[in-house]
Design a protein around this motif. Structure first.
Motif, PDB file in Angstrom:
ATOM      1  N   SER A  42      27.947 -46.072   6.504  1.00  0.00           N
ATOM      2  CA  SER A  42      27.049 -46.281   8.192  1.00  0.00           C
ATOM      3  C   SER A  42      25.269 -46.602   7.868  1.00  0.00           C
ATOM      4  N   ARG A  43      25.182 -45.311   7.572  1.00  0.00           N
ATOM      5  CA  ARG A  43      23.471 -45.405   6.936  1.00  0.00           C
ATOM      6  C   ARG A  43      23.990 -46.453   6.173  1.00  0.00           C
ATOM      7  N   LYS A  44      23.942 -46.316   4.973  1.00  0.00           N
ATOM      8  CA  LYS A  44      23.592 -47.782   4.360  1.00  0.00           C
ATOM      9  C   LYS A  44      24.040 -49.255   4.747  1.00  0.00           C
ATOM     10  N   GLU A  45      24.954 -49.973   5.006  1.00  0.00           N
ATOM     11  CA  GLU A  45      24.934 -50.308   5.868  1.00  0.00           C
ATOM     12  C   GLU A  45      23.802 -51.145   6.332  1.00  0.00           C
ATOM     13  N   VAL A  46      23.426 -49.855   7.508  1.00  0.00           N
ATOM     14  CA  VAL A  46      22.089 -50.112   8.370  1.00  0.00           C
ATOM     15  C   VAL A  46      20.718 -50.483   7.932  1.00  0.00           C
ATOM     16  N   ALA A  47      21.344 -49.657   6.368  1.00  0.00           N
ATOM     17  CA  ALA A  47      20.011 -49.836   5.794  1.00  0.00           C
ATOM     18  C   ALA A  47      19.509 -51.581   5.277  1.00  0.00           C
ATOM     19  N   THR A  53      17.020 -58.203   7.097  1.00  0.00           N
ATOM     20  CA  THR A  53      16.632 -58.363   8.633  1.00  0.00           C
ATOM     21  C   THR A  53      15.305 -58.708   7.947  1.00  0.00           C
ATOM     22  N   ALA A  54      14.172 -57.527   6.808  1.00  0.00           N
ATOM     23  CA  ALA A  54      13.088 -57.946   6.612  1.00  0.00           C
ATOM     24  C   ALA A  54      12.535 -59.008   6.015  1.00  0.00           C
ATOM     25  N   GLN A  55      13.532 -58.433   5.012  1.00  0.00           N
ATOM     26  CA  GLN A  55      13.471 -60.297   3.980  1.00  0.00           C
ATOM     27  C   GLN A  55      13.676 -62.019   4.823  1.00  0.00           C
TER      28      GLN A  55
END
Length: 90
Positions: A42-47, A53-55
């Protein structure tokens, strides 16, 4: 026979209890490891989502800068013509 069973019965019950305890402990460890794996995924998916989004935000900012620089290099008449051409209905 009953005397023998009375002598070793508590030892057998204790042994069964120890084996059951070890089995339950192993199941708990497995469950905990599976939960930790799910949290990591889950943390990997969020990251990954945050990075995407940042890109996209960086790309949009770069595109805006490019357009602003292009417009700044044009004369007022050229800017007026471009706006009229781009914003008129076909």
């Amino acid at each position: 026979m009953i005397a023998l069973l009375l002598k070793i019965g508590p030892w057998l019950a204790g042994l069964v209890g120890i084996i059951a305890g070890l089995f339950m402990r192993q199941q708990a460890k497995t469950s905990k490891a599976e939960a930790a794996q799910e949290v990591a995924e889950s943390r990997k998916e969020v990251a990954e989502h945050n990075a995407a989004t940042a890109q996209a935000s960086a790309n949009a900012a770069q595109e805006r800068t490019n357009v602003e620089n292009e417009i700044a290099g044009l004369s007022a008449d050229a800017v007026d013509k471009r706006l009229r051409d781009d914003w008129t209905r076909p």
